[in-house]
Design a protein around this motif. Structure first.
Motif, mmCIF file in Angstrom:
data_model
loop_
_atom_site.group_PDB
_atom_site.id
_atom_site.type_symbol
_atom_site.label_atom_id
_atom_site.label_comp_id
_atom_site.label_asym_id
_atom_site.label_seq_id
_atom_site.Cartn_x
_atom_site.Cartn_y
_atom_site.Cartn_z
ATOM 1 N N PRO A 84 0.832 -1.212 0.000
ATOM 2 C CA PRO A 84 0.000 0.000 0.000
ATOM 3 C C PRO A 84 0.867 1.262 0.000
ATOM 4 O O PRO A 84 1.967 1.272 0.571
ATOM 5 N N LYS A 85 0.371 2.303 -0.633
ATOM 6 C CA LYS A 85 1.090 3.574 -0.615
ATOM 7 C C LYS A 85 1.135 4.114 0.814
ATOM 8 O O LYS A 85 0.232 3.895 1.609
ATOM 9 N N TRP A 142 11.359 -9.906 3.604
ATOM 10 C CA TRP A 142 11.656 -10.807 2.482
ATOM 11 C C TRP A 142 12.256 -10.024 1.313
ATOM 12 O O TRP A 142 13.208 -10.485 0.683
ATOM 13 N N LEU A 143 11.716 -8.854 1.042
ATOM 14 C CA LEU A 143 12.269 -8.033 -0.036
ATOM 15 C C LEU A 143 13.706 -7.632 0.278
ATOM 16 O O LEU A 143 14.571 -7.637 -0.605
ATOM 17 N N GLU A 144 13.978 -7.280 1.523
ATOM 18 C CA GLU A 144 15.324 -6.893 1.926
ATOM 19 C C GLU A 144 16.309 -8.048 1.762
ATOM 20 O O GLU A 144 17.500 -7.823 1.528
ATOM 21 N N ARG A 145 15.808 -9.260 1.862
ATOM 22 C CA ARG A 145 16.649 -10.445 1.662
ATOM 23 C C ARG A 145 16.749 -10.824 0.190
ATOM 24 O O ARG A 145 17.390 -11.821 -0.160
ATOM 25 N N GLY A 146 16.112 -10.036 -0.671
ATOM 26 C CA GLY A 146 16.192 -10.281 -2.118
ATOM 27 C C GLY A 146 15.235 -11.340 -2.618
ATOM 28 O O GLY A 146 15.415 -11.882 -3.713
ATOM 29 N N ILE A 147 14.176 -11.637 -1.842
ATOM 30 C CA ILE A 147 13.214 -12.674 -2.221
ATOM 31 C C ILE A 147 11.875 -12.013 -2.554
ATOM 32 O O ILE A 147 11.355 -11.229 -1.759
ATOM 33 N N PRO A 148 11.294 -12.329 -3.715
ATOM 34 C CA PRO A 148 10.015 -11.706 -4.100
ATOM 35 C C PRO A 148 8.890 -12.032 -3.121
ATOM 36 O O PRO A 148 8.795 -13.137 -2.592
ATOM 37 N N ALA A 149 8.045 -11.043 -2.896
ATOM 38 C CA ALA A 149 6.859 -11.213 -2.065
ATOM 39 C C ALA A 149 5.730 -10.431 -2.716
ATOM 40 O O ALA A 149 5.971 -9.477 -3.457
ATOM 41 N N LYS A 150 4.503 -10.832 -2.430
ATOM 42 C CA LYS A 150 3.331 -10.177 -3.016
ATOM 43 C C LYS A 150 2.315 -9.895 -1.924
ATOM 44 O O LYS A 150 1.929 -10.800 -1.166
ATOM 45 N N TYR A 151 1.897 -8.627 -1.820
ATOM 46 C CA TYR A 151 0.868 -8.226 -0.867
ATOM 47 C C TYR A 151 -0.439 -7.979 -1.611
ATOM 48 O O TYR A 151 -0.448 -7.340 -2.664
ATOM 49 N N LEU A 185 6.449 -15.600 -1.366
ATOM 50 C CA LEU A 185 5.662 -15.243 -0.183
ATOM 51 C C LEU A 185 4.430 -14.463 -0.628
ATOM 52 O O LEU A 185 4.545 -13.480 -1.352
ATOM 53 N N LEU A 186 3.265 -14.908 -0.174
ATOM 54 C CA LEU A 186 2.024 -14.208 -0.466
ATOM 55 C C LEU A 186 1.412 -13.717 0.841
ATOM 56 O O LEU A 186 1.299 -14.471 1.806
ATOM 57 N N VAL A 187 1.020 -12.442 0.849
ATOM 58 C CA VAL A 187 0.315 -11.853 1.986
ATOM 59 C C VAL A 187 -1.115 -11.559 1.554
ATOM 60 O O VAL A 187 -1.342 -10.764 0.635
ATOM 61 N N ILE A 188 -2.082 -12.220 2.189
ATOM 62 C CA ILE A 188 -3.502 -11.987 1.927
ATOM 63 C C ILE A 188 -4.052 -11.202 3.102
ATOM 64 O O ILE A 188 -4.183 -11.732 4.216
ATOM 65 N N ASP A 189 -4.354 -9.936 2.869
ATOM 66 C CA ASP A 189 -4.777 -9.043 3.946
ATOM 67 C C ASP A 189 -6.300 -8.896 3.985
ATOM 68 O O ASP A 189 -6.936 -8.623 2.978
ATOM 69 N N ASP A 190 -6.858 -9.074 5.173
ATOM 70 C CA ASP A 190 -8.287 -8.871 5.449
ATOM 71 C C ASP A 190 -9.170 -9.890 4.745
ATOM 72 O O ASP A 190 -10.145 -9.535 4.063
#
Length: 267
Positions: A84-85, A142-151, A185-190
């Motif tokens: 999110p922005k 995860w991003l800082e470790r260079g691994i893709p993640a999706k929110y 890594l997938l983040v499913i919010d709400d």
């Protein structure tokens, strides 16, 4: 291996750096008169390396571009993650651990470091307890470790899938769906904020089931109770609760805004 400029000089192991620099100047006087920020690649971003035994010559990225490449990679991964922005402040370091959030924070840090203790973290609780803060904080690590993640905020996740059916869509339905199923890594919010339709439940079922079958890391937040999750989708709830490397945390802290007001002496 020693970097050189492949456009100017094909190296031989017996030549010193000074000899090669002199030879380059003689062979290419026009380039020699120019000034470059990097004397190795002449600002091209690419250089050559060689190994004496066996004698191998390779074109590689020049070391002067390392920082720029690192920043470019970070920006690409951040854009892909779709956080999110104005969420830059939502990190694990900035999370305020208070009564009722200790266990959630502990397991969030564990998953963020990918310690293999857990692969799924399910955070349940009321509004403003810190669930989204922890979920985004994990993704950032995860991003800082260079691994893709999706929110993905669930209603937007489903909207993006629907948009994929359109011919002018930036990402096709198939591509978007495959990303959600297989991203590291997938983040499913709400979860539960979406409209309860057969189509929506089918898509969420498929995503969760695929990641369950392949033991892919997943973070889920929801304001629903365990009972309400089962009432909404028994299949999803069963997967979330039965995954052997998963942890379900029911957060008991009060609203952060109210807690902050009380801790600051506000009425």
């Amino acid at each position: 291996p020693m970097p050189i400029n492949p456009c100017l000089d094909f190296p031989t192991p017996t030549k010193s750096c000074q000899e090669k620099e002199v030879e380059s100047s003689i062979l290419t006087p026009s380039l020699a008169l120019e000034e470059f920020n990097c004397p190795i690649c002449h600002d091209s971003g690419w250089a050559g390396t060689y190994e004496e035994t066996p004698y191998i010559f390779r074109i590689v990225r020049c070391e002067c571009m390392a920082e720029r490449d690192k920043i470019d990679k970070w920006n690409r991964m951040l854009k892909f993650c779709d956080l999110p922005k104005n969420s830059e402040h939502l990190t694990l370091d900035s999370f305020v651990v208070r009564t009722g959030t200790e266990e959630a924070y502990r397991w969030a840090v564990s998953l963020a470091a990918d310690k293999e203790e857990i692969k799924w973290l399910i955070l349940l609780g009321h509004v403003d307890q810190g669930k989204t803060h922890l979920a985004i904080g994990i993704a950032r690590r995860w991003l800082e470790r260079g691994i893709p993640a999706k929110y993905k905020f669930v209603p937007i996740l489903l909207d993006d899938l629907r948009q994929g059916y359109q011919p002018e869509a930036r990402i096709s339905y198939d591509d978007e769906f495959n990303i959600l199923k297989s991203v590291p890594l997938l983040v499913i919010d709400d979860l539960g904020a979406e409209s309860k339709t057969i189509w929506a439940q089918e898509k969420l079922d498929t995503i969760v089931d695929y990641r369950y079958a392949n033991a892919l890391p997943l973070v889920v937040t929801s304001q629903l109770s365990v009972k309400q999750l089962f009432e909404r989708s028994e299949r999803i709830a069963s997967r979330l609760l039965r995954f052997r490397l998963g942890k379900v945390i029911v957060m008991s802290a009060g609203e952060y805004r109210l807690w902050k007001g009380e801790s600051c002496g506000e009425n």
